[in-house]
Design a protein around this motif. Structure first.
Motif, short mmCIF file in Angstrom:
data_model
loop_
_atom_site.label_atom_id
_atom_site.label_comp_id
_atom_site.label_asym_id
_atom_site.label_seq_id
_atom_site.Cartn_x
_atom_site.Cartn_y
_atom_site.Cartn_z
N GLY A 1 0.81 -1.20 0.00
CA GLY A 1 0.00 0.00 0.00
C GLY A 1 0.85 1.26 0.00
N ALA A 2 0.35 2.30 -0.62
CA ALA A 2 1.05 3.59 -0.63
C ALA A 2 0.92 4.25 0.74
CB ALA A 2 0.45 4.49 -1.70
N ASN A 3 2.01 4.83 1.20
CA ASN A 3 2.02 5.55 2.48
C ASN A 3 1.53 6.97 2.22
OD1 ASN A 3 2.41 6.45 5.05
ND2 ASN A 3 4.58 5.93 5.16
N TRP A 4 0.25 7.09 1.89
CA TRP A 4 -0.30 8.34 1.38
C TRP A 4 -0.12 9.51 2.34
CZ3 TRP A 4 -2.48 8.87 -3.50
CH2 TRP A 4 -3.04 10.12 -3.78
N ASN A 5 -0.47 9.30 3.60
CA ASN A 5 -0.43 10.41 4.55
C ASN A 5 0.97 10.96 4.75
OD1 ASN A 5 -3.18 10.72 5.18
ND2 ASN A 5 -3.13 8.97 6.56
N ALA A 6 1.96 10.08 4.75
CA ALA A 6 3.34 10.54 4.92
C ALA A 6 3.87 11.16 3.63
CB ALA A 6 4.23 9.38 5.35
N TRP A 7 3.64 10.51 2.52
CA TRP A 7 4.18 11.00 1.25
C TRP A 7 3.54 12.30 0.81
CZ3 TRP A 7 3.84 5.71 -1.77
CH2 TRP A 7 4.77 4.81 -1.21
#
Length: 248
Positions: free
Chosen positions: A122-128
């Motif tokens: 999964g993409a680390n959306w909140n951090a990225w």
């Protein structure tokens, strides 16, 4: 969203004329980000050891507030539409694009939907998304991760679960998750069927209808040519009146 009006061309749209408003928005956010980063650096450089505890607390509170502001500004910058591949200047299309992309961004941020990368993780959306180097290319279904991400690759196709998308899309009403129903090809077919029903006999030559499907629904000429014999009756295969758009 916009189930009856969505053409598929929105993902390639840009502001009409010179996209100066978007450029100014990006510059304004960048300026505010620079000010916030500089202020945090100034506080970091201070020696607070000789100050009263209450004063130290004030500086620490300011630092945390500014740090939060920095992350917010980085997220807003990353969220701005990417225009590198946009080639259709249209106000309505671009307005729809920004609204839809904004809703998708929010969904990924609160985990209503998860983005899956090419390696299955999964993409680390909140951090990225707090990094200005993070880019989302909705038109290509691709994301560009920050250089400090945990993966060796920087770019990856972005996948979303059909089930998650279906559940998320229900909040907008209707069956907007039915991509086939609202595809440009399907709309073009419905339009041509409607014209056949309205006129009975062919009112204009075939090129008129082909051109209309291309301009109205953004489909290719090859697809329009394929739709034609699948929809129109045999009686429409004979030459018809000239294209009205060619009349002087």
């Amino acid at each position: 969203m916009f189930p009856e009006d969505w053409t598929g061309r929105e993902i390639w749209s840009r502001p009409v004329g010179d996209p100066s408003s978007l450029i100014r928005e990006r510059e304004d956010l960048s300026t505010k980000l620079g000010i916030a980063i500089r202020r945090n650096a100034e506080i970091d450089a201070l020696d607070l050891s000789d100050l009263a505890q209450s004063t130290q607390t004030e500086f620490q509170s300011e630092w945390h507030a500014t740090y939060t502001k920095i992350n917010e500004l980085k997220g807003k910058l990353a969220k701005l539409p990417n225009l590198s591949d946009a080639h259709i200047s249209d106000h309505v299309l671009f307005t729809h694009r920004r609204e839809v992309e904004g809703e998708l961004w929010e969904a990924f941020s609160i985990n209503s939907m998860s983005v899956v990368l090419k390696n299955g993780n999964g993409a680390n959306w909140n951090a990225w998304s707090k990094q200005t180097s993070f880019k989302v290319y909705y038109c290509l279904s691709m994301i560009k991760m920050p250089p400090q991400s945990e993966y060796q690759f920087r770019r990856s196709p972005a996948f979303v679960s059909i089930k998650e998308f279906g559940l998320w899309s229900k909040r907008f009403g209707g069956d907007i998750h039915d991509g086939e129903k609202y595809s440009p090809e399907h709309k073009a077919r419905l339009w041509l069927k409607k014209k056949v029903g309205e006129h009975g006999t062919k009112p204009y030559a075939k090129p008129f209808f082909i051109d209309e499907m291309i301009s109205e629904f953004g489909i290719s000429k090859r697809l329009a040519e394929r739709i034609w014999p699948e929809v129109v009756p045999d009686s429409w295969s004979t030459p018809g009146p000239p294209n009205p758009n060619n009349k002087k």
